[in-house]
Design a protein around this motif. Structure first.
Motif, short mmCIF file in Angstrom:
data_model
loop_
_atom_site.label_atom_id
_atom_site.label_comp_id
_atom_site.label_asym_id
_atom_site.label_seq_id
_atom_site.Cartn_x
_atom_site.Cartn_y
_atom_site.Cartn_z
N UNK A 70 0.94 -1.12 0.02
CA UNK A 70 -0.11 -0.09 -0.17
C UNK A 70 0.82 1.13 0.21
N UNK A 71 0.85 2.21 -0.91
CA UNK A 71 1.73 3.41 -1.26
C UNK A 71 0.66 4.30 -1.18
N UNK A 72 1.27 5.67 -0.55
CA UNK A 72 0.37 6.79 -0.76
C UNK A 72 1.24 8.04 -1.15
N UNK A 73 0.67 8.80 -1.85
CA UNK A 73 1.40 10.13 -2.52
C UNK A 73 0.85 11.17 -1.74
N UNK A 74 1.53 11.93 -1.03
CA UNK A 74 0.98 13.10 -0.09
C UNK A 74 1.39 14.61 -0.73
N UNK A 75 0.72 15.33 -1.23
CA UNK A 75 1.02 16.60 -1.86
C UNK A 75 0.20 17.89 -1.38
N UNK A 76 0.57 18.92 -1.63
CA UNK A 76 -0.13 20.00 -1.19
C UNK A 76 -1.29 20.36 -1.99
N UNK A 77 -1.39 19.81 -3.26
CA UNK A 77 -2.64 20.03 -4.24
C UNK A 77 -3.88 19.11 -3.98
N UNK A 120 3.18 4.68 -9.99
CA UNK A 120 3.26 6.57 -10.29
C UNK A 120 2.03 7.07 -9.94
N UNK A 121 2.24 8.35 -9.82
CA UNK A 121 1.27 9.44 -9.41
C UNK A 121 1.29 10.37 -10.38
N UNK A 122 0.22 11.00 -10.95
CA UNK A 122 0.28 12.28 -11.69
C UNK A 122 -0.97 12.81 -11.61
N UNK A 123 -1.17 14.21 -11.58
CA UNK A 123 -2.24 15.20 -11.64
C UNK A 123 -1.72 16.55 -12.38
N UNK A 124 -2.71 16.97 -12.99
CA UNK A 124 -2.90 17.92 -13.96
C UNK A 124 -2.39 19.47 -13.17
N UNK A 125 -2.71 19.54 -11.82
CA UNK A 125 -2.08 20.77 -11.19
C UNK A 125 -0.67 20.64 -10.57
N UNK A 126 -0.09 19.51 -10.88
CA UNK A 126 1.25 19.49 -10.22
C UNK A 126 2.09 20.35 -11.10
N UNK A 127 3.05 21.26 -10.40
CA UNK A 127 3.91 22.14 -10.97
C UNK A 127 5.19 22.30 -10.34
N UNK A 128 5.98 22.98 -10.92
CA UNK A 128 7.42 23.00 -10.38
C UNK A 128 7.27 23.56 -8.94
N UNK A 129 8.41 22.87 -8.07
CA UNK A 129 8.35 23.48 -6.36
C UNK A 129 7.52 22.64 -5.88
N UNK A 130 6.54 21.89 -6.42
CA UNK A 130 5.49 21.14 -5.52
C UNK A 130 6.49 20.13 -4.92
N UNK A 131 5.90 19.71 -3.53
CA UNK A 131 6.60 18.53 -2.91
C UNK A 131 5.69 17.38 -3.01
N UNK A 132 6.37 16.11 -3.16
CA UNK A 132 5.55 14.75 -3.13
C UNK A 132 6.09 13.78 -2.12
N UNK A 133 5.25 13.56 -1.31
CA UNK A 133 5.80 12.64 -0.33
C UNK A 133 5.48 11.25 -0.60
N UNK A 134 6.40 10.17 -0.65
CA UNK A 134 5.87 8.95 -0.96
C UNK A 134 5.96 8.01 0.29
N UNK A 135 5.02 7.40 0.81
CA UNK A 135 5.02 6.29 1.77
C UNK A 135 4.56 5.02 1.15
N UNK A 136 5.65 3.86 1.38
CA UNK A 136 5.28 2.74 0.69
C UNK A 136 5.29 1.76 1.83
N UNK A 137 4.44 0.88 2.00
CA UNK A 137 4.29 -0.12 2.86
C UNK A 137 4.12 -1.56 2.39
#
Length: 275
Positions: A169-176, A198-215
């Motif tokens: 179970x993996x999760x992607x955490x980001x400010x968007x 993988x994780x993608x989103x149309x609102x991701x932009x330069x400078x955004x942080x994506x935290x990945x937790x892989x279980x």
């Protein structure tokens, strides 16, 4: 006379229109039955690679009626976890339904049993601490989204162990995002190979942080989470259409369960900044 009729007709239509619009703004409270207040136990023991895993937290609350904006927190419960060797780890009540342990000893492939006593009700669950394959690499690419527009994708890779069944179970955490995006993976088709998630989103932009937790998770928890994500359109924090049974048994009532799931996972964490 015709003028008066037209005026009266216009006044009547105006009053009808006003009543209709006023009715649309009225709040209608539907009388809903209040059922038994079910205990909810959020018990994730998460051991991040590179840490000692000694600090762990369990949350206990109760279901409430539809119109109640406050989730009732359960205090005064007795909470502990015991491993297969008889070591007992106490979770102290620190208020607001939060129970914390500061000397937990996580060991891979070891069985643990959760015990929660709330009033005269006793709840138990047993699971094994599951290992995880470390994150080998995080890469950023640009892919075409469903809308046809380019989207930034963040992808991580890990080596799946051969000759055994594994569940993740993996999760992607980001400010968007309001809540993390979860991905369930099994190695049914990829046993012993490098797996990419993988994780993608149309609102991701330069400078955004994506935290990945892989279980690493058990097959039983994989099946439980699969039902949760299917019935809530990928949002595990939404209210499911029905109560999905976890593994936390009410010892006072044979066949009865608390909501929630007791699980133990080793995890690996990576952080990526969009470039």
């Amino acid at each position: 006379m015709k003028y008066f009729f037209d005026y009266a007709q216009m006044l009547f239509l105006s009053l009808v229109t006003l009543i209709i619009f006023s009715s649309c703004e009225d709040v209608v409270d539907v009388a809903l039955d209040t059922g038994q207040s079910t205990i909810v136990i959020d018990a994730e023991i998460l051991w991040q690679s590179g840490t000692d895993g000694s600090k762990q937290t369990i949350l206990i609350s109760k279901m409430t009626d539809y119109y109640n904006q406050q989730v009732p927190k359960v205090t005064g419960a007795e909470v502990f976890v015991e491993n297969q060797y008889g070591q007992r780890f106490e979770f102290k009540d620190i208020g607001q339904g939060v129970y914390q342990c500061t000397n937990f000893n996580p060991e891979l492939d070891v069985e643990y049993t959760l015990t929660v006593a709330v009033g005269d009700q006793l709840y138990t669950a047993t699971e094994v601490m599951e290992p995880v394959s470390e994150i080998l690499q995080v890469v950023q690419t640009v892919e075409q989204g469903f809308s046809g527009e380019d989207e930034i994708e963040v992808q991580f890779k890990f080596q799946d162990p051969a000759d055994q069944s594994n569940y993740y179970l993996s999760d992607f955490e980001t400010n968007i995002l309001f809540y993390p995006e979860y991905e369930l993976t099994d190695d049914d088709l990829y046993n012993g190979n490098v797996i990419k998630i993988g994780f993608s989103d149309e609102d991701l932009k330069i400078g955004d942080t994506v935290k990945i937790t892989h279980r690493g998770i058990s097959e039983q928890f994989y099946n439980y989470m699969n039902l949760i994500l299917e019935t809530t359109s990928g949002n595990p924090f939404a209210t499911p259409p029905g109560n999905i049974r976890g593994n936390i048994l009410n010892e006072n009532e044979p066949g009865a369960y608390a909501l929630g799931y007791f699980r133990l996972s080793q995890s690996d964490v990576a952080t990526h900044i969009i470039e």
